[in-house]
Design a protein around this motif. Structure first.
Motif, PDB file in Angstrom:
ATOM      1  N   ILE A   1       0.829  -1.204   0.000  1.00  0.00           N
ATOM      2  CA  ILE A   1       0.000   0.000   0.000  1.00  0.00           C
ATOM      3  C   ILE A   1       0.862   1.252   0.000  1.00  0.00           C
TER       4      ILE A   1
ATOM      5  N   LEU B   1       0.405   4.066  -2.745  1.00  0.00           N
ATOM      6  CA  LEU B   1       0.027   5.405  -2.287  1.00  0.00           C
ATOM      7  C   LEU B   1       1.060   6.435  -2.717  1.00  0.00           C
TER       8      LEU B   1
ATOM      9  N   LEU C   1      -6.824   4.474  -0.905  1.00  0.00           N
ATOM     10  CA  LEU C   1      -5.702   3.650  -0.469  1.00  0.00           C
ATOM     11  C   LEU C   1      -5.354   3.894   0.997  1.00  0.00           C
TER      12      LEU C   1
ATOM     13  N   TRP D   1      -7.399   1.577   2.950  1.00  0.00           N
ATOM     14  CA  TRP D   1      -7.394   0.165   2.578  1.00  0.00           C
ATOM     15  C   TRP D   1      -7.110  -0.683   3.809  1.00  0.00           C
TER      16      TRP D   1
ATOM     17  N   THR E   1      -2.136  -4.292   4.304  1.00  0.00           N
ATOM     18  CA  THR E   1      -0.859  -3.654   3.963  1.00  0.00           C
ATOM     19  C   THR E   1      -0.509  -3.810   2.492  1.00  0.00           C
ATOM     20  N   ASP E   2      -1.203  -4.723   1.799  1.00  0.00           N
ATOM     21  CA  ASP E   2      -0.994  -4.940   0.371  1.00  0.00           C
ATOM     22  C   ASP E   2      -2.332  -4.855  -0.352  1.00  0.00           C
ATOM     23  N   ILE E   3      -2.258  -4.598  -1.646  1.00  0.00           N
ATOM     24  CA  ILE E   3      -3.464  -4.601  -2.475  1.00  0.00           C
ATOM     25  C   ILE E   3      -3.166  -5.417  -3.727  1.00  0.00           C
TER      26      ILE E   3
ATOM     27  N   LEU F   1      -6.584  -3.218  -7.224  1.00  0.00           N
ATOM     28  CA  LEU F   1      -6.049  -1.908  -7.587  1.00  0.00           C
ATOM     29  C   LEU F   1      -6.629  -1.435  -8.914  1.00  0.00           C
TER      30      LEU F   1
END
Length: 896
Positions: free
Chosen positions: A367, A371, A411, A414, A417-419, A424
């Motif tokens: 993220i 970001l 974001l 979100w 910690t990851d997308i 996305l």
């Protein structure tokens, strides 16, 4: 102040509007915003993307693994949250949780459980209306009344309740529907249709086919736009619910004023920057997306990115070492032009705007990284918006900034910690649409009157001679989500089946307005294959089951208001064999390679355009896993093997080569052959791996059998010749114990072609390389040959040096030295032609003439060209090069 409200009035309005004094035109959304402003309520500043992410967090917090949405949320979180948020907003707009009669049945129990965790509570349209109901007494002094252009029954139930409460608070709400009557003569087809719509006649009409009603269909929005603009004048009203950027493109092409329609297009370069930058950051980015990012005319360092795009087109991958040289050249040139720039800062900025392959994964992105990239794009467009002096560009910059800023906000909220890549991309798609739709209220006046909703037609004060409607359809004001009847019973204001039917009937009547307003012509163009209620009604009345094709109608000039312009016959220009410019063409250059020498001898028109005229090919093209790409990849792998495994002359185990390929191939593919790394290419990649394994194994065995003592890949030589300084890079340079050397040139394909070259005694590339190497090496040339990688086969004139080679004996005794002598005489003959201003266009439509004959002791160019004509089935379409740029540029095209 008086407020005039109508359904659809939030969309683009006609150019000629009624004069309003102390009044304001409002649609469904802007009516609530106007009342909020006068009631002292600050409207929420939340985008749909941030609301969807917030609702995703709420759904996740309430998910106990047994919710009706649990499995969908696990598979596609953001899509599930977006859909369920639309259900929630619809339910609230119809009284759920805000009306004392509301109850939770079925799935509404699970949606109610998520309400306590929704951080954007109060941001939906329904919630805003309920908040407004508490402050209606404050509106009396500032709102003199509300005039409805559409009946109360046409509005959603909560709006009807709002109107009742406004009247109770002392604000007059009156209905003033714009009644439209048939405008066309009763005897015309249009007049008959209009009167049938007014009287609700259901029977088919007897038309005389006078051209006043045209029903057309096409699969192309672009063609529909071209036809619409061609037919339109200042008395034409164009209705286009979507595809307005196509209309804007046609208007611009015809030299019209900016209409503002193109601001809605997500295909504008500014709206693509965010998407392409994020896609380029993946560990293995899509090759086409990376090329588009490098070529995109938006963002910083466009000149550098364009030069990198040309490199990427030839080697579609990211090799930090190779790219760094291009960046260094750009930095040095920039600092030379602007010495006051800080080099460290410049390099840092370049690194920020070339975030290529910096994500450590292919399936998810941290993220923080997403970001950072998104905030960078948002800041860039915000700066452009504040510094640009071009008024036409500001709405576009505003849309791009709004989109990037919305992604930033989403974001930040979100939940992980990851997308993932899918999530996305869904966020970006949501935000691009939102950023552009925020500009719909702005309206640019142009010669063409274009609206997007049929409800706004009664506002037009100028007479409408011609109504031209692309994709006619009724308004889909508020569609009912797929709730069950039991669930709907707990939503107090939800319309029942009879009420839904009535609402659709009212929408159909509103859609008749553009048809009734036309005085002479109505043209309806459908680009959708799915039947629609209004289209079905028109088809029923006109007894037309299939609307004629627009393409066919244009070609046959059927029932067109403006007759097609006849085209004057003229003779096409004759194909030319020779150009005669008024000056000499400089040749040869200070340094030449085999590729440039071959162009000079065989295709002098290409040499003149590419080197003398300095015309370059662009970088925009599709990238495919074709023979050219596989050849480049194979070259890099062979070179990498030789460099990593110093030559000993001993046999190499095939299994060790296979193990090395397993580890090395994915790395090299990302560096020079990204198209092979894309989804769906695994089988093709495995086939390539098997072929290159066979090729490496056969090549190493050939070198061992020949007794090669020293091996050098990509050996570069320069030789100062009487013709020019010649440069050449030998794919594989072999040295033997007795001091002799050999040259192997690797080709991916072209087995038949190179066999013919060896058999005819004209391997020009091998002869050129041999001549250059002999001028730089003390040893004697032992042999030279072509190694065909896709067949794992070495082609030579004999097997004396390479015993495992395939011998291709020449038809007549010859040598590489003799071949070079013929080639050199051909080159000098061509140089003399160019100095005299004569440029021959070869391999095209025009046949050779007597001036095309080189000297007798030169290369037989006529035979070469004739052989190419015989092999015309092996056209450019069948090889890696789909387009011969230079012959297309000259128009001297043989293959059609």
């Amino acid at each position: 102040m008086k407020i005039i409200a109508g359904l659809g009035y939030d969309d683009r309005l006609p150019n000629q509007l009624p004069e309003l004094f102390s009044g304001q035109l409002c649609g469904e959304q802007s009516l609530i915003a106007a009342l909020e402003f006068r009631a002292g309520i600050i409207p929420p500043n939340e985008t749909q993307a941030t609301r969807a992410v917030a609702y995703l967090n709420a759904l996740s917090a309430a998910d106990n693994g047994h919710r009706f949405y649990s499995e969908s949320l696990a598979v596609d979180p953001i899509a599930s949250a977006e859909s369920l948020l639309a259900w929630r907003d619809w339910a609230i707009l119809h009284g759920w949780n805000h009306d004392p009669r509301s109850k939770n049945h079925g799935r509404m129990v699970d949606l109610a459980a998520a309400e306590s965790g929704f951080s954007k509570d109060g941001t939906s349209l329904g919630e805003r209306i309920y908040a407004l109901l508490q402050r209606l007494t404050l509106l009396g002094p500032s709102v003199s009344g509300i005039e409805l252009h559409h009946s109360r029954a046409s509005w959603p139930p909560l709006y009807q309740h709002l109107f009742d409460q406004l009247e109770s608070a002392g604000v007059a709400v009156t209905e003033a529907p714009k009644a439209l009557q048939a405008q066309a003569p009763a005897s015309s087809d249009l007049g008959k249709l209009q009167r049938a719509l007014v009287s609700e006649n259901n029977g088919p009409l007897r038309f005389q086919q006078d051209g006043t009603v045209r029903l057309l269909s096409t699969g192309s929005e672009g063609l529909a736009a071209q036809y619409a603009i061609h037919e339109a004048n200042n008395e034409t009203l164009i209705i286009a619910p979507s595809g307005q950027h196509s209309l804007a493109t046609v208007i611009t092409q015809q030299g019209g004023n900016d209409s503002g329609l193109g601001d809605l297009s997500t295909f504008r370069a500014p709206n693509q920057l965010l998407l392409l930058m994020l896609q380029s950051a993946w560990r293995t980015p899509p090759a086409d997306a990376l090329l588009q990012f490098l070529s995109l005319p938006a963002g910083r360092f466009q000149r550098l990115r364009r030069s990198l795009a040309r490199r990427f087109r030839d080697l579609p991958g990211f090799d930090q070492e190779h790219w760094e040289a291009e960046i260094n050249n750009f930095v040095n040139a920039t600092l030379q032009d602007t010495p006051e720039l800080d080099e460290t800062g410049l390099r840092r900025d370049i690194e920020e705007w070339l975030p290529l392959c910096i994500c450590p994964y292919d399936d998810k992105m941290p993220i923080e990284l997403a970001l950072s990239l998104t905030a960078r794009v948002a800041s860039y467009w915000n700066a452009c918006l504040s510094t640009s002096e071009r008024e036409q560009a500001k709405p576009i910059y505003s849309a791009a900034y709004a989109a990037a800023d919305s992604v930033c906000q989403a974001l930040r909220e979100w939940p992980e910690t990851d997308i993932s890549k899918t999530q996305l991309n869904r966020l970006i798609s949501m935000v691009l649409s939102l950023g552009n739709s925020s500009l719909r209220n702005s309206r640019e006046v142009s010669a063409f009157d274009v609206v997007s909703s049929p409800e706004v037609v009664p506002l037009r004060t100028a007479p409408t001679t011609h109504t031209l409607w692309i994709n006619p359809q009724i308004s889909k004001l508020v569609e009912t989500p797929p709730f069950s009847q039991a669930e709907l019973r707990g939503i107090p204001l939800a319309p029942g089946p009879e009420q839904q039917t009535h609402l659709r009937q009212l929408a159909l009547i509103r859609a008749h307005a553009p048809l009734l307003a036309a005085r002479q012509f109505v043209t309806l163009i459908s680009t959708n294959s799915t039947p629609e209620l209004l289209q079905l009604q028109i088809s029923s009345l006109t007894d037309t089951k299939v609307w004629p094709s627009l393409e066919q109608t244009i070609l046959t000039n059927q029932c067109l208001h403006a007759p097609a312009q006849p085209i004057k016959e003229f003779s096409l220009p004759q194909a030319q064999r020779w150009w005669a410019p008024d000056r000499a063409v400089p040749a040869p250059r200070n340094s030449e390679s085999y590729s440039s020498l071959a162009a000079l001898a065989l295709k002098p028109h290409e040499y003149a355009l590419k080197y003398a005229a300095q015309i370059r090919e662009g970088a925009i093209e599709s990238l495919a896993a074709d023979a050219r790409l596989k050849g480049n990849l194979a070259h890099h792998l062979v070179e990498a093997w030789i460099r990593e495994h110093p030559w000993t002359g001993k046999p190499v185990d095939r299994m060790s080569v296979s193990s090395w390929l397993d580890a090395t191939l994915p790395v090299v593919i990302r560096k020079v052959a990204l198209p092979l790394a894309q989804p769906g290419m695994q089988v093709e990649q495995l086939r390539f791996q098997q072929k290159i394994l066979d090729a490496l194994d056969a090549l190493l065995k050939a070198l061992v059998a020949a007794g090669v003592t020293n091996l050098q890949p990509e050996r570069r030589f320069e030789h100062i010749d009487t013709l020019s300084q010649l440069e050449g890079t030998m794919d594989i340079f072999c040295e033997f114990e007795d001091g002799r050397f050999a040259i192997i040139d690797m080709k991916w394909g072209g087995y038949k072609k190179y066999r013919e070259e060896l058999k005819a005694g004209r391997p020009l590339q091998l002869a050129t390389y041999a001549h250059i190497a002999e001028g730089n090496h003390s040893g004697q040339l032992a042999d030279a040959g072509y190694f065909i990688l896709s067949r794992a086969e070495l082609l030579c004139n004999d097997t004396l040096v390479f015993p495992t080679a395939t011998a291709v004996e020449p038809d007549q005794p010859t040598s590489l030295q003799l071949t070079w002598q013929k080639f050199e005489k051909t080159l000098r003959w061509r140089v003399e032609q160019l100095k005299n201003g004569h440029i021959e266009q070869t391999y095209g439509e025009a046949a050779p003439d007597r001036n095309s004959l080189p000297p007798g002791d030169a290369i037989d160019l006529i035979a070469l060209e004739e052989q190419a004509r015989k092999n015309s089935s092996q056209s450019y379409k069948a090889t890696f090069k789909a387009v011969d740029t230079w012959r297309n540029l000259t128009g001297n095209i043989k293959e059609l």
